[in-house]
Structures are given as structure tokens and as C-alpha cells.
Motif scaffolding. Sequence first.
Motif, PDB file in Angstrom:
ATOM      1  N   SER A   1      24.844  38.039  49.536  1.00 12.37           N
ATOM      2  CA  SER A   1      26.217  38.021  50.059  1.00 12.37           C
ATOM      3  C   SER A   1      27.040  39.018  49.274  1.00 12.37           C
ATOM      4  CB  SER A   1      26.834  36.624  49.986  1.00 12.37           C
ATOM      5  OG  SER A   1      26.971  36.198  48.644  1.00 12.37           O
ATOM      6  N   LEU A   2      27.985  39.657  49.974  1.00 14.47           N
ATOM      7  CA  LEU A   2      28.813  40.708  49.391  1.00 14.47           C
ATOM      8  C   LEU A   2      30.207  40.678  50.017  1.00 14.47           C
ATOM      9  CD1 LEU A   2      26.393  43.767  49.388  1.00 14.47           C
ATOM     10  CD2 LEU A   2      27.656  42.973  47.378  1.00 14.47           C
ATOM     11  N   PRO A   3      31.242  40.945  49.224  1.00 13.22           N
ATOM     12  CA  PRO A   3      32.577  41.084  49.818  1.00 13.22           C
ATOM     13  C   PRO A   3      32.703  42.416  50.547  1.00 13.22           C
ATOM     14  CG  PRO A   3      32.660  41.517  47.469  1.00 13.22           C
ATOM     15  CD  PRO A   3      31.265  41.068  47.764  1.00 13.22           C
ATOM     16  N   ILE A   4      33.391  42.394  51.681  1.00 12.42           N
ATOM     17  CA  ILE A   4      33.616  43.622  52.434  1.00 12.42           C
ATOM     18  C   ILE A   4      35.042  43.628  52.961  1.00 12.42           C
ATOM     19  CG2 ILE A   4      31.185  43.813  53.128  1.00 12.42           C
ATOM     20  CD1 ILE A   4      32.092  42.865  55.929  1.00 12.42           C
ATOM     21  N   ASP A   5      35.506  44.798  53.378  1.00 13.05           N
ATOM     22  CA  ASP A   5      36.763  44.900  54.116  1.00 13.05           C
ATOM     23  C   ASP A   5      36.458  45.488  55.492  1.00 13.05           C
ATOM     24  OD1 ASP A   5      36.499  47.657  53.812  1.00 13.05           O
ATOM     25  OD2 ASP A   5      37.896  47.765  52.120  1.00 13.05           O
ATOM     26  N   ASP A   6      37.483  45.925  56.194  1.00  8.87           N
ATOM     27  CA  ASP A   6      37.271  46.396  57.574  1.00  8.87           C
ATOM     28  C   ASP A   6      36.860  47.860  57.662  1.00  8.87           C
ATOM     29  OD1 ASP A   6      37.714  43.940  58.637  1.00  8.87           O
ATOM     30  OD2 ASP A   6      39.806  44.299  59.207  1.00  8.87           O
ATOM     31  N   ASP A   7      36.428  48.421  56.554  1.00  9.80           N
ATOM     32  CA  ASP A   7      35.871  49.779  56.558  1.00  9.80           C
ATOM     33  C   ASP A   7      34.790  49.827  55.488  1.00  9.80           C
ATOM     34  OD1 ASP A   7      35.283  52.418  56.878  1.00  9.80           O
ATOM     35  OD2 ASP A   7      37.230  53.194  56.230  1.00  9.80           O
ATOM     36  N   THR A   8      33.674  49.187  55.770  1.00  7.65           N
ATOM     37  CA  THR A   8      32.601  49.029  54.786  1.00  7.65           C
ATOM     38  C   THR A   8      31.260  49.342  55.420  1.00  7.65           C
ATOM     39  OG1 THR A   8      33.796  47.304  53.574  1.00  7.65           O
ATOM     40  CG2 THR A   8      31.432  47.423  53.215  1.00  7.65           C
ATOM     41  N   ILE A   9      30.405  50.006  54.656  1.00 10.22           N
ATOM     42  CA  ILE A   9      29.006  50.166  55.049  1.00 10.22           C
ATOM     43  C   ILE A   9      28.168  49.389  54.043  1.00 10.22           C
ATOM     44  CG2 ILE A   9      27.121  51.748  55.533  1.00 10.22           C
ATOM     45  CD1 ILE A   9      29.105  53.912  56.135  1.00 10.22           C
TER      46      ILE A   9
ATOM     47  N   HIS B   1      30.505  48.219  59.184  1.00 15.19           N
ATOM     48  CA  HIS B   1      31.500  47.235  59.623  1.00 15.19           C
ATOM     49  C   HIS B   1      32.849  47.924  59.760  1.00 15.19           C
ATOM     50  CE1 HIS B   1      33.462  43.447  60.328  1.00 15.19           C
ATOM     51  NE2 HIS B   1      34.270  43.624  59.302  1.00 15.19           N
ATOM     52  N   LYS B   2      33.180  48.300  60.971  1.00 18.21           N
ATOM     53  CA  LYS B   2      34.486  48.869  61.319  1.00 18.21           C
ATOM     54  C   LYS B   2      34.938  48.176  62.600  1.00 18.21           C
ATOM     55  CE  LYS B   2      33.533  53.560  59.530  1.00 18.21           C
ATOM     56  NZ  LYS B   2      34.494  53.770  58.447  1.00 18.21           N
ATOM     57  N   PRO B   3      35.543  46.992  62.490  1.00 17.03           N
ATOM     58  CA  PRO B   3      35.889  46.235  63.698  1.00 17.03           C
ATOM     59  C   PRO B   3      36.686  47.041  64.717  1.00 17.03           C
ATOM     60  CG  PRO B   3      36.266  44.921  61.734  1.00 17.03           C
ATOM     61  CD  PRO B   3      35.931  46.296  61.266  1.00 17.03           C
ATOM     62  N   ALA B   4      37.580  47.896  64.251  1.00 18.83           N
ATOM     63  CA  ALA B   4      38.406  48.695  65.166  1.00 18.83           C
ATOM     64  C   ALA B   4      37.835  50.086  65.393  1.00 18.83           C
ATOM     65  CB  ALA B   4      39.828  48.792  64.633  1.00 18.83           C
ATOM     66  N   GLY B   5      36.705  50.402  64.773  1.00 19.40           N
ATOM     67  CA  GLY B   5      36.120  51.733  64.904  1.00 19.40           C
ATOM     68  C   GLY B   5      36.864  52.764  64.065  1.00 19.40           C
ATOM     69  N   SER B   6      36.466  54.014  64.219  1.00 19.49           N
ATOM     70  CA  SER B   6      37.097  55.116  63.497  1.00 19.49           C
ATOM     71  C   SER B   6      38.450  55.467  64.126  1.00 19.49           C
ATOM     72  CB  SER B   6      36.197  56.350  63.524  1.00 19.49           C
ATOM     73  OG  SER B   6      34.973  56.109  62.873  1.00 19.49           O
ATOM     74  N   PRO B   7      39.355  56.064  63.335  1.00 17.58           N
ATOM     75  CA  PRO B   7      40.596  56.575  63.933  1.00 17.58           C
ATOM     76  C   PRO B   7      40.290  57.736  64.873  1.00 17.58           C
ATOM     77  CG  PRO B   7      40.389  57.281  61.656  1.00 17.58           C
ATOM     78  CD  PRO B   7      39.283  56.307  61.893  1.00 17.58           C
ATOM     79  N   GLN B   8      41.263  58.062  65.718  1.00 12.27           N
ATOM     80  CA  GLN B   8      41.069  59.152  66.676  1.00 12.27           C
ATOM     81  C   GLN B   8      41.104  60.486  65.944  1.00 12.27           C
ATOM     82  OE1 GLN B   8      43.675  59.011  70.023  1.00 12.27           O
ATOM     83  NE2 GLN B   8      42.758  60.796  71.036  1.00 12.27           N
TER      84      GLN B   8
ATOM     85  N   LYS C   1      39.074  64.755  65.945  1.00 17.77           N
ATOM     86  CA  LYS C   1      38.492  65.759  66.833  1.00 17.77           C
ATOM     87  C   LYS C   1      37.098  65.333  67.286  1.00 17.77           C
ATOM     88  CE  LYS C   1      37.169  70.632  67.150  1.00 17.77           C
ATOM     89  NZ  LYS C   1      37.149  71.961  66.484  1.00 17.77           N
ATOM     90  N   TYR C   2      36.303  64.836  66.340  1.00 22.57           N
ATOM     91  CA  TYR C   2      34.961  64.381  66.646  1.00 22.57           C
ATOM     92  C   TYR C   2      34.917  62.856  66.559  1.00 22.57           C
ATOM     93  CZ  TYR C   2      33.552  69.246  66.177  1.00 22.57           C
ATOM     94  OH  TYR C   2      33.427  70.611  66.337  1.00 22.57           O
ATOM     95  N   ALA C   3      34.484  62.224  67.630  1.00 21.50           N
ATOM     96  CA  ALA C   3      34.477  60.762  67.682  1.00 21.50           C
ATOM     97  C   ALA C   3      33.562  60.200  66.603  1.00 21.50           C
ATOM     98  CB  ALA C   3      34.028  60.290  69.058  1.00 21.50           C
ATOM     99  N   GLY C   4      34.068  59.217  65.875  1.00 24.43           N
ATOM    100  CA  GLY C   4      33.283  58.602  64.812  1.00 24.43           C
ATOM    101  C   GLY C   4      32.592  57.341  65.274  1.00 24.43           C
ATOM    102  N   VAL C   5      32.749  56.279  64.490  1.00 23.02           N
ATOM    103  CA  VAL C   5      32.077  55.015  64.753  1.00 23.02           C
ATOM    104  C   VAL C   5      32.843  54.246  65.834  1.00 23.02           C
ATOM    105  CG1 VAL C   5      31.355  52.833  63.721  1.00 23.02           C
ATOM    106  CG2 VAL C   5      31.240  54.957  62.382  1.00 23.02           C
ATOM    107  N   THR C   6      32.143  53.777  66.843  1.00 22.75           N
ATOM    108  CA  THR C   6      32.781  52.939  67.866  1.00 22.75           C
ATOM    109  C   THR C   6      33.056  51.569  67.270  1.00 22.75           C
ATOM    110  OG1 THR C   6      30.611  52.273  68.682  1.00 22.75           O
ATOM    111  CG2 THR C   6      31.654  54.154  69.751  1.00 22.75           C
ATOM    112  N   PRO C   7      34.038  50.839  67.798  1.00 22.52           N
ATOM    113  CA  PRO C   7      34.370  49.530  67.219  1.00 22.52           C
ATOM    114  C   PRO C   7      33.149  48.623  67.114  1.00 22.52           C
ATOM    115  CG  PRO C   7      36.045  50.188  68.798  1.00 22.52           C
ATOM    116  CD  PRO C   7      34.942  51.197  68.915  1.00 22.52           C
ATOM    117  N   THR C   8      32.960  48.038  65.943  1.00 28.06           N
ATOM    118  CA  THR C   8      31.799  47.173  65.710  1.00 28.06           C
ATOM    119  C   THR C   8      32.101  45.709  65.971  1.00 28.06           C
ATOM    120  OG1 THR C   8      32.355  46.993  63.350  1.00 28.06           O
ATOM    121  CG2 THR C   8      30.841  48.765  64.003  1.00 28.06           C
TER     122      THR C   8
END
Length: 518
Positions: free
Chosen positions: A68-76, A101-108, A110-117
Motif C-alpha cells: 500500500s502507498l499514498p497517492i494523489d491525483d497525479d501519481t504513477i 492515476h490521473k482521475p481527470a486526465g492530463s490538462p489540455q 498541444k499533444y494529448a496526454g493521459v486520458t482520464p483514469t
Amino acid sequence: MKHIAMIAALLTLVCTATNVAGQQIAQGYVYHDLNNNAARDANEPGVPNVRVSNGQQIVRTNDAGAYSLPIDDDTIIFVIKPRGWHTAIDKLNIPRFYYIHKPAGSPQLKYAGVTPTGNLPDSVDFPLYKHPEPDRYEVLLLGDTQPHSITEIDYLAHDIIEPLIGTDAAFCVSLGDLVYDKLDLHEPLNRAMAHLGIPIRNILGNHDMDYSAAIDKYSDEWFEHVYGPPYYSFDYGPAHYIVLDDVVWVGAQDGEKGSYHGGLGAQQMEFIRNDLAQLPDEQLIVLTMHIPLVELAEGERDELFELLAKHPHAVSFSGHWHTYRHWFLGEAAGWPGTEPHHHTTIGAACGSWWHGAPDEVGIPHTTMRDGAPNGWCVLTINGNSHSVVFRAARRPANYQMNIHTPEVVPANQSAETEVLVNVFAGSERSVVEMRVDGGKWTRMQPFEFVDPYFAAIKQAEESDHPPRGHKLPRAEISTHIWKTQVGTTLKPGTHLIEVRTTDLYGQEWAGRRIFRVK
């Protein structure tokens, strides 16, 4: 009492899901995937004592393989691959050892990042597969591949990848600047690189970042989408590898263009501290990065040096410079260890950015600015020792130097004729010797100078009839040239120069050049 017990249990669940800072707790298992379906089945045992990280802290799985590990909303979250196992590897030979773990995905951007997880899964599990790993093996090291177009990916495929198909190397590390700003080239590049047939670990370079990001935190969102965490570590055989993200993006401000510099950042430094603290002092540690250590921010470099100095078998490799250079970093560089730290910039697979006149099959010769050809390196691990050999693209393995003399010299000037030798992977610890016509061997002296062949190409490029192809960049002083004079008067006729060199690993190489005296 029953209601009190239920409330207590509910509170326990809330506490395990959220810590005082509002962070969640990720939990799951590292398990032996017996049927290779990448899903944890009831009969598949957990693997104990495997290290798992959130990019800062590192924990070990318990006897059941749980963590188990603590994480926030921008964690790998990622597994630190242990010896004798491999992680999941996709069809393009890219290791997949992480969960983003990026519940809301990457910010907008030029190049699309991680889709919401979305919401964190109840269990974030990582499969492992048994994989014997010997004490001695080889690793491919590629400096900047850096294609700017599909055509240049074709150059890379023919010049570098095709000769390496069937390699016995355990895996490949590509040291950043995988592409040249056009991030949508990562995917066709990956398809070409997959033909190596071995796992490929890709490092973030300054030309792999999304320059539309306002701050460094978001500059690698596309990279994460394609490759996963920009920094992590893993074991293979007896060696421990640390993959660094040492490029810091400074977004455009006040109308100025964005820029970058070498650095690691607080979170990555915490990961490095925690990682190294758990390793035996005598273990071989291999650090791989894009920007050379000498360009890191001074405070971070000093702290990294303090940590590494406890490990006498630590070495490091980078790309970025498009030249080949050895650094023996000692007290003057802030290294606190008793022996200097050896850092090598291994040149570039793309050489001088795929420039220069095309050869008979249409591939630019792309000679590097120090006169070395483009190519790759082979790192050999043997216990806690290592060696490295340079390989020039589409040339024989023994092509390790260029010897320069005039084609024709007058007999009365032959003794003073200068001989220059560019030993492509040479260092201050190399021994370079020369003889003429089977005579006595003469020790050559190191001489920092512009490679004469590269200088001749640049001169031709500035002539009225330049060669085809994109012009090469400006020449740079080479740190691996040696010189001497013929030293004896020669009779008219054809004569043979022989050069031999022994490098810092004890590897021996030879070269020859014929010239005429009249």
C-alpha cells in the motif's frame, strides 16, 4: 455493540482510503502471472519482498505480495523490477510496469496526454513473470535517435536497427531525444524500434517534451501517455539501473520562448534517496539520463554525488551532446568519493541530426561534430564490473578510429609529417601508439583539436560546389584525438602507418593507413 463495531469498521475504511492530507491509499498485489493473462487469478501467488513506488516513497510487498502507498491525483505507481523476473512487455517491446492515476486526465496541451483514469481501482495489481538473469550480459545504449520526419525514422531503421536485429543484448536503453519536437513521431518510432526484438526502455529528452506546457510538471504528459513514468529504477542480473528525468522545462514567460535546463526536482531526489538507501554498497549501479551529469543544477548534483559516493561501482551514461566524451569527475567537480565517478556521453544514433551527404543507399553519413561516426554502445555487465564498446553504424566492429596524414609528403619533410588519430571512444585513460613500416612503437600524445576529416567536410560545404544533403553543424573540439610525427626520414614509395590503442577497460583496437612519399 454490533452498531459500534460497524461504525468502527467504516471509520477504518475511511482512514485507509484517505490520509490527513487528503491523499488516497493505493493498495494491491505483485503476483506471479502463471497463465500470462495479466489478471490476478485465485491460484496465482503474490511475490514477496518486491519494491513498489509512488515516485517518492518505496515500500516492499509482504509475504502475500501485498503493498500500500499514498497517492494523489497525479501519481504513477510502479514496480521496481527485481532480479529474476520481468514485468509485462507490450507488443512493441516497451515494458509496462506501472499504473497511472490521473482521475481527470492530463490538462489540455498541444499533444494529448493521459486520458482520464477515473476512480482508483480497489486493487492495483502488477504481474511478474519468471525470467533467469545471468551475472554477465549485454545492454544496448542508444544516444539521441531524434528523427524529425518519417524519412529520418527510415534512416534510423536502415542505419541502426537493421544491423542490430538478432542481438543477444538483454534490453536496450534509448537515452532521450527519441524524436525531434514532433511528438506524434514517437509511435512510428516505437514500431520501428520494436524490430530489435528486446525490451526497450525510453528516457525523456528535451525534444520529447510538450513545449505548450506552462510548467515542467505538465511537459511530460505525452511522454507518460506513451512510455509511463519518466523516472524509475529496476534490477537486471546483478546490476541496479536508475532511469532519470533530468530535463526541467521552463515555460514561456513575459513573451519569451520557453527553455529547459538540467535538473531533477524534489520528488525525484526523494525517490533516488530512498532507492539508493536500500541497495548494498557493493552493487553495480548504472544511472541513465539524457542531459550529462555535469549540467545538473549544482545543489542537486552535489546531493546526488554524496549518495552515489557510498557505492564505489556506480557509473552513469547520457546522450544530448551528439559527441562522445568520458568524464572522470573528481574533487574539482564536487565528487566526494576516493575514486572519480565515471560518466560517459555516448554520442548520438542520429549523429549530426541525420545531416551530411547521403551515401550510395541514400542515408546521410551524419558524422558527429567531434569526428566520430554515428552509432551505438554495448554495455557489458559482469557481476559488479562493466565495460563499454562503441559500434559505428553499418561499419565493422573493429572500426574504432580514423587516422589522418597527407596522402603524399615530400621525402625531405617526411620525418616531420604529423599523424592525427581520432579514437572515437578514447579517453584520457587510453594508451595510443603508432609505428611506421613495422618499426618501433611510439606513444602518441592526446591533443584536443577539431577532427581534420570533419573540418574538410565543412570546408567543402562552404565551397562553390557543396556536397548534397543538409549541412553539418559547426565542428567541436574533439577530446579523443592523439598526435605524433612520423619521426624518421622515409624513402620515396608507399608506407604503412599502424596504430594500436588500449582503452580504460583493457580492450585493444588497431587501425592502419597507407600514404606515399615522393
